[in-house]
Design a protein around this motif. Structure first.
Motif, PDB file in Angstrom:
ATOM      1  N   PHE A  20      -6.437  -8.848  -0.441  1.00 38.39           N
ATOM      2  CA  PHE A  20      -5.261  -9.469   0.171  1.00 38.39           C
ATOM      3  C   PHE A  20      -5.402  -9.748   1.661  1.00 38.39           C
ATOM      4  CE2 PHE A  20      -3.362  -7.795  -3.698  1.00 38.39           C
ATOM      5  CZ  PHE A  20      -2.439  -8.770  -4.032  1.00 38.39           C
ATOM      6  N   GLY A  21      -6.235  -8.974   2.344  1.00 38.56           N
ATOM      7  CA  GLY A  21      -6.258  -9.064   3.795  1.00 38.56           C
ATOM      8  C   GLY A  21      -5.078  -8.311   4.388  1.00 38.56           C
ATOM      9  N   ALA A  22      -5.216  -7.897   5.642  1.00 37.66           N
ATOM     10  CA  ALA A  22      -4.179  -7.075   6.266  1.00 37.66           C
ATOM     11  C   ALA A  22      -2.844  -7.802   6.402  1.00 37.66           C
ATOM     12  CB  ALA A  22      -4.655  -6.587   7.635  1.00 37.66           C
ATOM     13  N   ASP A  23      -2.880  -9.137   6.507  1.00 33.32           N
ATOM     14  CA  ASP A  23      -1.630  -9.871   6.727  1.00 33.32           C
ATOM     15  C   ASP A  23      -0.822 -10.066   5.451  1.00 33.32           C
ATOM     16  OD1 ASP A  23      -3.381 -11.661   5.584  1.00 33.32           O
ATOM     17  OD2 ASP A  23      -2.773 -13.345   6.855  1.00 33.32           O
ATOM     18  N   ARG A  24      -1.320  -9.531   4.316  1.00 31.14           N
ATOM     19  CA  ARG A  24      -0.533  -9.576   3.081  1.00 31.14           C
ATOM     20  C   ARG A  24      -0.382  -8.182   2.465  1.00 31.14           C
ATOM     21  NH1 ARG A  24      -3.698 -13.673  -0.298  1.00 31.14           N
ATOM     22  NH2 ARG A  24      -2.114 -13.248  -1.882  1.00 31.14           N
ATOM     23  N   LEU A  25      -0.657  -7.160   3.273  1.00 35.95           N
ATOM     24  CA  LEU A  25      -0.438  -5.778   2.870  1.00 35.95           C
ATOM     25  C   LEU A  25       0.670  -5.175   3.712  1.00 35.95           C
ATOM     26  CD1 LEU A  25      -4.025  -4.232   2.536  1.00 35.95           C
ATOM     27  CD2 LEU A  25      -2.461  -4.812   0.669  1.00 35.95           C
ATOM     28  N   MET A  26       1.418  -4.238   3.131  1.00 41.20           N
ATOM     29  CA  MET A  26       2.423  -3.519   3.902  1.00 41.20           C
ATOM     30  C   MET A  26       2.459  -2.053   3.497  1.00 41.20           C
ATOM     31  SD  MET A  26       5.823  -5.523   2.546  1.00 41.20           S
ATOM     32  CE  MET A  26       5.544  -6.837   1.354  1.00 41.20           C
ATOM     33  N   PHE A  27       2.612  -1.196   4.488  1.00 46.74           N
ATOM     34  CA  PHE A  27       2.699   0.236   4.241  1.00 46.74           C
ATOM     35  C   PHE A  27       4.041   0.591   3.628  1.00 46.74           C
ATOM     36  CE2 PHE A  27       4.598   4.205   5.754  1.00 46.74           C
ATOM     37  CZ  PHE A  27       3.758   5.121   5.131  1.00 46.74           C
ATOM     38  N   GLY A  28       4.015   1.489   2.634  1.00 45.01           N
ATOM     39  CA  GLY A  28       5.226   2.072   2.093  1.00 45.01           C
ATOM     40  C   GLY A  28       4.949   3.525   1.749  1.00 45.01           C
ATOM     41  N   SER A  29       5.911   4.383   2.005  1.00 41.78           N
ATOM     42  CA  SER A  29       5.715   5.820   1.758  1.00 41.78           C
ATOM     43  C   SER A  29       6.005   6.225   0.321  1.00 41.78           C
ATOM     44  CB  SER A  29       6.635   6.626   2.684  1.00 41.78           C
ATOM     45  OG  SER A  29       8.007   6.393   2.338  1.00 41.78           O
ATOM     46  N   ASP A  30       6.896   5.510  -0.337  1.00 39.44           N
ATOM     47  CA  ASP A  30       7.458   5.904  -1.633  1.00 39.44           C
ATOM     48  C   ASP A  30       8.142   7.265  -1.551  1.00 39.44           C
ATOM     49  OD1 ASP A  30       8.121   5.286  -4.262  1.00 39.44           O
ATOM     50  OD2 ASP A  30       6.405   6.357  -5.098  1.00 39.44           O
ATOM     51  N   ALA A  78       0.880  -1.174   0.000  1.00 35.28           N
ATOM     52  CA  ALA A  78       0.000   0.000   0.000  1.00 35.28           C
ATOM     53  C   ALA A  78       0.912   1.218   0.000  1.00 35.28           C
ATOM     54  CB  ALA A  78      -0.901  -0.011   1.228  1.00 35.28           C
ATOM     55  N   SER A  79       1.409   1.529  -1.164  1.00 32.15           N
ATOM     56  CA  SER A  79       2.457   2.546  -1.302  1.00 32.15           C
ATOM     57  C   SER A  79       2.259   3.305  -2.602  1.00 32.15           C
ATOM     58  CB  SER A  79       3.840   1.878  -1.302  1.00 32.15           C
ATOM     59  OG  SER A  79       3.938   0.933  -2.373  1.00 32.15           O
ATOM     60  N   GLY A  80       2.895   4.471  -2.686  1.00 28.37           N
ATOM     61  CA  GLY A  80       2.941   5.208  -3.936  1.00 28.37           C
ATOM     62  C   GLY A  80       1.603   5.680  -4.459  1.00 28.37           C
ATOM     63  N   LEU A  81       0.592   5.816  -3.610  1.00 23.22           N
ATOM     64  CA  LEU A  81      -0.750   6.103  -4.102  1.00 23.22           C
ATOM     65  C   LEU A  81      -0.964   7.583  -4.427  1.00 23.22           C
ATOM     66  CD1 LEU A  81      -2.878   3.753  -1.839  1.00 23.22           C
ATOM     67  CD2 LEU A  81      -1.772   3.287  -4.035  1.00 23.22           C
ATOM     68  N   VAL A  82      -0.369   8.469  -3.657  1.00 23.14           N
ATOM     69  CA  VAL A  82      -0.650   9.896  -3.883  1.00 23.14           C
ATOM     70  C   VAL A  82      -0.201  10.346  -5.277  1.00 23.14           C
ATOM     71  CG1 VAL A  82      -0.654  10.530  -1.451  1.00 23.14           C
ATOM     72  CG2 VAL A  82       1.502  10.603  -2.729  1.00 23.14           C
ATOM     73  N   THR A  83       0.864   9.752  -5.786  1.00 21.61           N
ATOM     74  CA  THR A  83       1.341  10.157  -7.106  1.00 21.61           C
ATOM     75  C   THR A  83       0.565   9.514  -8.243  1.00 21.61           C
ATOM     76  OG1 THR A  83       3.086   8.479  -6.904  1.00 21.61           O
ATOM     77  CG2 THR A  83       3.688  10.748  -6.390  1.00 21.61           C
ATOM     78  N   GLU A  84      -0.353   8.611  -7.921  1.00 16.24           N
ATOM     79  CA  GLU A  84      -1.186   7.991  -8.956  1.00 16.24           C
ATOM     80  C   GLU A  84      -2.568   8.633  -9.046  1.00 16.24           C
ATOM     81  OE1 GLU A  84       0.284   5.998 -11.036  1.00 16.24           O
ATOM     82  OE2 GLU A  84       2.051   6.238  -9.753  1.00 16.24           O
ATOM     83  N   VAL A  85      -2.834   9.629  -8.210  1.00 20.42           N
ATOM     84  CA  VAL A  85      -4.112  10.343  -8.282  1.00 20.42           C
ATOM     85  C   VAL A  85      -4.143  11.177  -9.553  1.00 20.42           C
ATOM     86  CG1 VAL A  85      -5.585  12.087  -7.200  1.00 20.42           C
ATOM     87  CG2 VAL A  85      -4.414  10.368  -5.792  1.00 20.42           C
ATOM     88  N   VAL A  86      -5.184  11.007 -10.338  1.00 17.73           N
ATOM     89  CA  VAL A  86      -5.260  11.645 -11.656  1.00 17.73           C
ATOM     90  C   VAL A  86      -5.528  13.139 -11.553  1.00 17.73           C
ATOM     91  CG1 VAL A  86      -6.552  11.701 -13.820  1.00 17.73           C
ATOM     92  CG2 VAL A  86      -5.970   9.496 -12.763  1.00 17.73           C
ATOM     93  N   GLY A  87      -6.376  13.563 -10.636  1.00 16.37           N
ATOM     94  CA  GLY A  87      -6.782  14.957 -10.549  1.00 16.37           C
ATOM     95  C   GLY A  87      -5.701  15.877 -10.022  1.00 16.37           C
ATOM     96  N   ALA A  88      -5.964  17.176 -10.143  1.00 17.42           N
ATOM     97  CA  ALA A  88      -5.015  18.186  -9.681  1.00 17.42           C
ATOM     98  C   ALA A  88      -4.940  18.240  -8.164  1.00 17.42           C
ATOM     99  CB  ALA A  88      -5.406  19.555 -10.239  1.00 17.42           C
ATOM    100  N   THR A  89      -6.006  17.848  -7.491  1.00 20.15           N
ATOM    101  CA  THR A  89      -6.009  17.787  -6.027  1.00 20.15           C
ATOM    102  C   THR A  89      -6.156  16.341  -5.584  1.00 20.15           C
ATOM    103  OG1 THR A  89      -8.394  18.131  -5.949  1.00 20.15           O
ATOM    104  CG2 THR A  89      -7.002  20.086  -5.828  1.00 20.15           C
ATOM    105  N   LEU A  90      -5.600  16.019  -4.421  1.00 17.66           N
ATOM    106  CA  LEU A  90      -5.656  14.660  -3.919  1.00 17.66           C
ATOM    107  C   LEU A  90      -7.084  14.308  -3.532  1.00 17.66           C
ATOM    108  CD1 LEU A  90      -2.444  14.386  -1.714  1.00 17.66           C
ATOM    109  CD2 LEU A  90      -2.805  13.569  -4.041  1.00 17.66           C
ATOM    110  N   ASP A  91      -7.562  13.202  -4.025  1.00 21.60           N
ATOM    111  CA  ASP A  91      -8.906  12.713  -3.724  1.00 21.60           C
ATOM    112  C   ASP A  91      -8.778  11.636  -2.650  1.00 21.60           C
ATOM    113  OD1 ASP A  91     -11.391  11.543  -3.643  1.00 21.60           O
ATOM    114  OD2 ASP A  91     -11.708  11.612  -5.808  1.00 21.60           O
ATOM    115  N   SER A  92      -8.931  12.047  -1.396  1.00 21.61           N
ATOM    116  CA  SER A  92      -8.741  11.116  -0.284  1.00 21.61           C
ATOM    117  C   SER A  92      -9.746   9.975  -0.332  1.00 21.61           C
ATOM    118  CB  SER A  92      -8.857  11.858   1.055  1.00 21.61           C
ATOM    119  OG  SER A  92      -7.806  12.789   1.197  1.00 21.61           O
TER     120      SER A  92
END
Length: 279
Positions: A224-234, A196-210
């Motif tokens: 995947f379930g939480a036990d197969r996800l990992m946080f990453g900041s990119d 679960a990483s690198g998401l903010v730079t994949e937002v299409v619009g000019a403003t972040l769509d939370s």
């Protein structure tokens, strides 16, 4: 131990980072552990996984040297030419370093992802990665490229495979239903994990769509379930759209509904298991 499972370091030289195109001026400087350490501490994170940002074995030397001098770097994902006849030898050379945990190939930049994944030379390289107990990280962009990945993962099931950045969906754009379908096809294979990483730079619009980001995180959790996800900041690439604190806070706000054990997996347990991190 709480882990940021995806970030980058570099000493900037224009010839080494041609992917830093228009609008990326802020990335064109050195980004090193001294820059990241206070951000990790503020976010309550203890360690990070340093991931290659250029296709050169010199990157491995650079990142592993940093890892030797900075305990905050728990593991390194480097680069080896997986098409090369001596890929296995090169992997064994780097595998001797205790913090070398895996490699990735920049599939997203290949003109024909399907052709790369079907190439017998590349297949032999990935087989060598898994045979040596190393992680292979999958970097693709969007539903069209992601469609080629499930069959590839089914052929390579001897060790962990990790999907970077949820497969880089066009957040707020087209193709969400197709992306979800292929994400579920990957998640059906228990040796595949997801960042679960690198998401903010994949937002299409000019403003972040939370809300759109949360919807994509929901889809990843369902698959995947939480036990197969990992946080990453990119980090520092995320700085093109949001600072480190904002990226971490966005995921934490989304994850507050998870159980304590599920949050522990997202924030480090999955990464420690995948990259064989102790501590």
């Amino acid at each position: 131990m709480r882990v940021d499972a995806h970030q980058h370091f570099w000493r900037y030289a224009p010839r080494d980072y041609p992917w830093m195109g228009d609008g990326m001026d802020m990335l064109r400087r050195d980004w090193l552990p001294r820059d990241l350490a206070p951000l990790l501490a503020t976010a309550g994170l203890d360690a990070c996984i340093a991931v290659q940002a250029r296709a050169d074995e010199a990157e491995n030397t650079f990142l592993l040297d940093l890892a030797q001098r900075h305990d905050v770097i728990a593991a390194v994902i480097g680069w080896v030419d997986l098409f090369a006849a001596n890929a296995g030898e090169r992997l064994a050379h780097w595998r001797a370093h205790p913090r070398f945990a895996g490699v990735r190939h920049l599939l997203q930049d290949d003109p024909d992802v399907a052709a790369t994944l079907a190439d017998p030379r590349f297949a032999r390289g990935v087989e060598a990665v898994q045979r040596q107990g190393l992680v292979y990280e999958i970097l693709v962009r969007g539903a069209t490229q992601l469609a080629e990945v499930p069959a590839f993962c089914a052929r390579h099931d001897r060790h962990w495979l990790v999907l970077d950045h949820l497969g880089k969906p066009a957040i707020g754009g087209d193709g969400e239903a197709e992306w979800q379908r292929y994400l579920h096809a990957l998640a059906a294979q228990p040796h595949v994990l997801c960042k679960a990483s690198g998401l903010v730079t994949e937002v299409v619009g000019a403003t972040l769509d939370s809300d759109a980001i949360r919807r994509h995180l929901d889809a990843a959790l369902e698959a995947f379930g939480a036990d197969r996800l990992m946080f990453g900041s990119d980090w520092p690439v995320c700085l093109l759209r949001a600072d480190y604190a904002a990226v971490a806070a966005q995921v934490q706000d989304w994850a507050d509904r998870l159980s304590i054990n599920e949050q522990a997996q997202l924030w480090g347990g999955t990464a420690r298991r995948c990259y064989d991190i102790h501590g």
